[in-house]
Design a protein around this motif. Structure first.
Motif, PDB file in Angstrom:
ATOM      1  N   GLU A  40       0.830  -1.209   0.000  1.00 21.68           N
ATOM      2  CA  GLU A  40       0.000   0.000   0.000  1.00 21.68           C
ATOM      3  C   GLU A  40       0.865   1.260   0.000  1.00 21.68           C
ATOM      4  O   GLU A  40       0.458   2.306  -0.526  1.00 21.68           O
ATOM      5  CB  GLU A  40      -0.931  -0.021   1.217  1.00 21.68           C
ATOM      6  N   MET A  41       2.049   1.181   0.593  1.00 19.38           N
ATOM      7  CA  MET A  41       2.946   2.338   0.628  1.00 19.38           C
ATOM      8  C   MET A  41       3.419   2.742  -0.768  1.00 19.38           C
ATOM      9  O   MET A  41       3.850   3.874  -0.974  1.00 19.38           O
ATOM     10  CB  MET A  41       4.152   2.052   1.525  1.00 19.38           C
ATOM     11  N   GLY A  42       3.339   1.841  -1.720  1.00 25.10           N
ATOM     12  CA  GLY A  42       3.740   2.150  -3.085  1.00 25.10           C
ATOM     13  C   GLY A  42       2.624   2.732  -3.933  1.00 25.10           C
ATOM     14  O   GLY A  42       2.846   3.032  -5.113  1.00 25.10           O
ATOM     15  N   ARG A  43       1.455   2.903  -3.334  1.00 24.17           N
ATOM     16  CA  ARG A  43       0.303   3.410  -4.091  1.00 24.17           C
ATOM     17  C   ARG A  43      -0.214   4.736  -3.538  1.00 24.17           C
ATOM     18  O   ARG A  43      -1.367   5.102  -3.764  1.00 24.17           O
ATOM     19  CB  ARG A  43      -0.830   2.380  -4.075  1.00 24.17           C
ATOM     20  N   LEU A  44       0.625   5.482  -2.855  1.00 28.78           N
ATOM     21  CA  LEU A  44       0.204   6.738  -2.253  1.00 28.78           C
ATOM     22  C   LEU A  44       0.182   7.843  -3.299  1.00 28.78           C
ATOM     23  O   LEU A  44       1.067   7.929  -4.148  1.00 28.78           O
ATOM     24  CB  LEU A  44       1.142   7.112  -1.101  1.00 28.78           C
ATOM     25  N   GLY A  45      -0.823   8.713  -3.196  1.00 26.16           N
ATOM     26  CA  GLY A  45      -0.996   9.741  -4.208  1.00 26.16           C
ATOM     27  C   GLY A  45       0.057  10.821  -4.185  1.00 26.16           C
ATOM     28  O   GLY A  45       0.539  11.244  -5.251  1.00 26.16           O
ATOM     29  N   ARG A  46       0.448  11.275  -2.986  1.00 27.95           N
ATOM     30  CA  ARG A  46       1.377  12.415  -2.945  1.00 27.95           C
ATOM     31  C   ARG A  46       2.763  12.042  -2.435  1.00 27.95           C
ATOM     32  O   ARG A  46       3.585  12.921  -2.189  1.00 27.95           O
ATOM     33  CB  ARG A  46       0.791  13.539  -2.075  1.00 27.95           C
ATOM     34  N   ALA A  47       3.012  10.725  -2.253  1.00 33.10           N
ATOM     35  CA  ALA A  47       4.300  10.305  -1.689  1.00 33.10           C
ATOM     36  C   ALA A  47       4.891   9.155  -2.490  1.00 33.10           C
ATOM     37  O   ALA A  47       4.176   8.251  -2.942  1.00 33.10           O
ATOM     38  CB  ALA A  47       4.127   9.884  -0.234  1.00 33.10           C
ATOM     39  N   VAL A  48       6.214   9.177  -2.639  1.00 32.81           N
ATOM     40  CA  VAL A  48       6.927   8.094  -3.298  1.00 32.81           C
ATOM     41  C   VAL A  48       7.675   7.300  -2.232  1.00 32.81           C
ATOM     42  O   VAL A  48       8.303   7.866  -1.332  1.00 32.81           O
ATOM     43  CB  VAL A  48       7.899   8.636  -4.371  1.00 32.81           C
ATOM     44  N   ALA A  49       7.587   5.966  -2.312  1.00 26.67           N
ATOM     45  CA  ALA A  49       8.284   5.087  -1.378  1.00 26.67           C
ATOM     46  C   ALA A  49       9.661   4.760  -1.918  1.00 26.67           C
ATOM     47  O   ALA A  49       9.810   4.403  -3.091  1.00 26.67           O
ATOM     48  CB  ALA A  49       7.481   3.809  -1.164  1.00 26.67           C
ATOM     49  N   LEU A  50      10.686   4.886  -1.067  1.00 26.10           N
ATOM     50  CA  LEU A  50      12.076   4.707  -1.482  1.00 26.10           C
ATOM     51  C   LEU A  50      12.794   3.746  -0.536  1.00 26.10           C
ATOM     52  O   LEU A  50      12.464   3.668   0.652  1.00 26.10           O
ATOM     53  CB  LEU A  50      12.804   6.055  -1.481  1.00 26.10           C
ATOM     54  N   ALA A  93      13.695   0.986  -6.818  1.00 28.46           N
ATOM     55  CA  ALA A  93      13.758   1.391  -8.220  1.00 28.46           C
ATOM     56  C   ALA A  93      13.013   2.697  -8.496  1.00 28.46           C
ATOM     57  O   ALA A  93      13.100   3.228  -9.609  1.00 28.46           O
ATOM     58  CB  ALA A  93      13.178   0.275  -9.092  1.00 28.46           C
ATOM     59  N   ASN A  94      12.289   3.203  -7.494  1.00 27.01           N
ATOM     60  CA  ASN A  94      11.541   4.451  -7.689  1.00 27.01           C
ATOM     61  C   ASN A  94      12.485   5.643  -7.798  1.00 27.01           C
ATOM     62  O   ASN A  94      13.603   5.642  -7.252  1.00 27.01           O
ATOM     63  CB  ASN A  94      10.565   4.669  -6.534  1.00 27.01           C
ATOM     64  N   VAL A  95      12.028   6.684  -8.471  1.00 28.71           N
ATOM     65  CA  VAL A  95      12.831   7.888  -8.674  1.00 28.71           C
ATOM     66  C   VAL A  95      12.555   8.884  -7.555  1.00 28.71           C
ATOM     67  O   VAL A  95      11.405   9.288  -7.357  1.00 28.71           O
ATOM     68  CB  VAL A  95      12.512   8.542 -10.030  1.00 28.71           C
ATOM     69  N   PRO A  96      13.572   9.288  -6.780  1.00 28.95           N
ATOM     70  CA  PRO A  96      13.359  10.297  -5.735  1.00 28.95           C
ATOM     71  C   PRO A  96      12.867  11.607  -6.340  1.00 28.95           C
ATOM     72  O   PRO A  96      13.250  11.975  -7.454  1.00 28.95           O
ATOM     73  CB  PRO A  96      14.753  10.465  -5.108  1.00 28.95           C
ATOM     74  N   GLY A  97      12.015  12.298  -5.598  1.00 29.95           N
ATOM     75  CA  GLY A  97      11.547  13.599  -6.048  1.00 29.95           C
ATOM     76  C   GLY A  97      10.395  13.551  -7.024  1.00 29.95           C
ATOM     77  O   GLY A  97       9.942  14.591  -7.513  1.00 29.95           O
ATOM     78  N   GLY A  98       9.893  12.365  -7.323  1.00 34.03           N
ATOM     79  CA  GLY A  98       8.801  12.263  -8.275  1.00 34.03           C
ATOM     80  C   GLY A  98       7.467  12.751  -7.731  1.00 34.03           C
ATOM     81  O   GLY A  98       6.552  13.028  -8.508  1.00 34.03           O
ATOM     82  N   LYS A  99       7.375  12.850  -6.418  1.00 36.03           N
ATOM     83  CA  LYS A  99       6.156  13.339  -5.770  1.00 36.03           C
ATOM     84  C   LYS A  99       6.560  14.306  -4.658  1.00 36.03           C
ATOM     85  O   LYS A  99       7.728  14.333  -4.246  1.00 36.03           O
ATOM     86  CB  LYS A  99       5.338  12.169  -5.223  1.00 36.03           C
TER      87      LYS A  99
END
Length: 394
Positions: free
Chosen positions: A208-218, A252-258
């Motif tokens: 669920e942490m990977g599906r947040l609207g305004r936050a990116v999980a790293l 693999a997520n990009v920092p700063g995307g959200k």
């Protein structure tokens, strides 16, 4: 005459105990006693307000409250309104289902600073518990350290990370939702003492942490180059393996995307807390707010002949709400075996004046009526006076 059983604590384990008792002896008289004027304990005050599916278990409990020989007695504080001795004297058996609602301490310097909060106190504030109406000052909080590697830590991080639109159909207290929405949050760090292969997250909660609207999980890919212990039982190995897969996706997520980032940090034991920062075994981290999610302890209660503990009061703060059912039913069987060897006690009703189920239903109706026009399940009454006034029909 029939036996009378008092269950102290009207939370999940208490209700499951009542259910187990009635399955074995339907003619029992059961009093579900709670110091709050509302039933359901952890479901109402501890479950994250955005997890309405989990809270739906109260429908089962409401059916128990409708049983003619089950009485809800709210706003009764054992020790204030009724002593433990009076309880034992007035009932044939007493089941203690008081749970554990005191945050455990980290045991590090600085944890008494005002910007350090325990997860029980924090989530109780979000959920409108009348004893916890003053929340943390979030007006200047940019960086949060959440200490813990279990589902409670995920709950805390997720609730801070969600935007107003994601919380619009929950039962979070409006004042808490407004404070989170207005906070200048940028970074939330979920910090574990041990490695990711030992984290106790469940797969669904972590994903669920990977599906947040305004936050990116790293996450740091280097920290995830580990294996699940081969000695773990198969279900645990599967859960932990899936967790590692999810965390590698976060890496693999990009920092700063959200606008907001949720960082998963492992092998980082807290050593000290200072204003504006937390010292970890892996280095010092800026932190304007620290929330500890490392478990709970309970108040002491007197055990003795005819007194049985159940749920967290018996086994500690472990397991999900459904896990309490089997545990409570097992204790109920012990109680029934005890009662079969004893004649029912006689004497007057020991229960002092209390909020009955009709009083609770007045609270419930008022909360639902207020929340409905806003598209919310309810807007909770959050102070003692309002709760009691509505419950008593004032």
């Amino acid at each position: 005459m029939t036996h009378r059983v008092a269950i102290v604590g009207a939370g999940p384990s208490g209700f499951y105990a009542a259910d187990g008792l009635l399955r074995g002896q339907p003619d029992l008289r059961i009093d579900l006693i709670d110091r709050l004027p509302t039933p359901f304990g952890l479901v109402r005050s501890g479950v994250a307000p955005d997890h309405q599916g989990t809270k739906a278990v109260v429908r089962q409990f409401e059916r128990l409250l409708a049983q003619p020989d089950v009485r809800f007695a709210g706003n009764v504080d054992i020790g204030r309104d009724l002593s433990w001795d009076e309880l034992r004297a007035g009932y044939d058996a007493v089941i203690v289902a008081t749970g554990m609602v005191i945050d455990r301490k980290l045991g590090v310097p600085g944890e008494e600073l005002p910007h350090v909060w325990g997860s029980w106190k924090f989530v109780a504030w979000l959920n409108g518990h009348p004893d916890f109406r003053q929340g943390p000052d979030l007006s200047a909080v940019r960086r949060v350290a959440v200490i813990g590697n279990g589902n409670v830590a995920l709950d805390v991080a997720r609730l801070l990370a969600k935007g107003p639109e994601e919380m619009a159909r929950t039962d979070i207290v409006p004042e808490a939702a407004a404070a989170i929405a207005a906070a200048p949050l940028a970074d939330i760090h979920v910090i574990g003492r041990r490695g990711p292969q030992h984290a106790s997250f469940t797969n669904n909660e972590l994903a669920e942490m990977g599906r947040l609207g305004r936050a990116v999980a790293l996450a740091d890919a280097a920290a995830l180059a580990v294996e699940v212990p081969a000695s773990d039982p198969t279900p645990e190995r599967l859960r932990k393996t899936k967790n590692l897969e999810i965390l590698r996706g976060f890496a693999a997520n990009v920092p700063g995307g959200k606008p907001l980032s949720v960082h998963f940090r492992f092998n980082s034991a807290p050593l000290a807390i200072r204003p504006g920062e937390i010292e970890l075994s892996s280095g010092t981290l800026p932190a304007d707010l620290v929330i500890t999610c490392i478990g709970y302890r309970g108040e002491d209660f007197p055990m003795g002949e005819g007194v049985f503990a159940v749920g967290w009061a018996r086994r500690g703060p472990t397991g999900t709400i459904p896990a309490n059912r089997a545990d409570s039913h097992a204790v109920a069987r012990e109680v029934l075996a005890w009662l079969r060897e004893r004649d029912p006690k006689s004497g007057p009703d020991p229960m002092p004046a209390s909020i009955d189920v009709a009083g609770w239903h007045r609270i419930d109706k008022a909360e639902i009526a207020t929340g409905g026009p806003l598209g919310r399940p309810r807007i909770k009454l959050i102070d003692w006076k309002s709760l009691l006034d509505i419950a008593q029909g004032d």
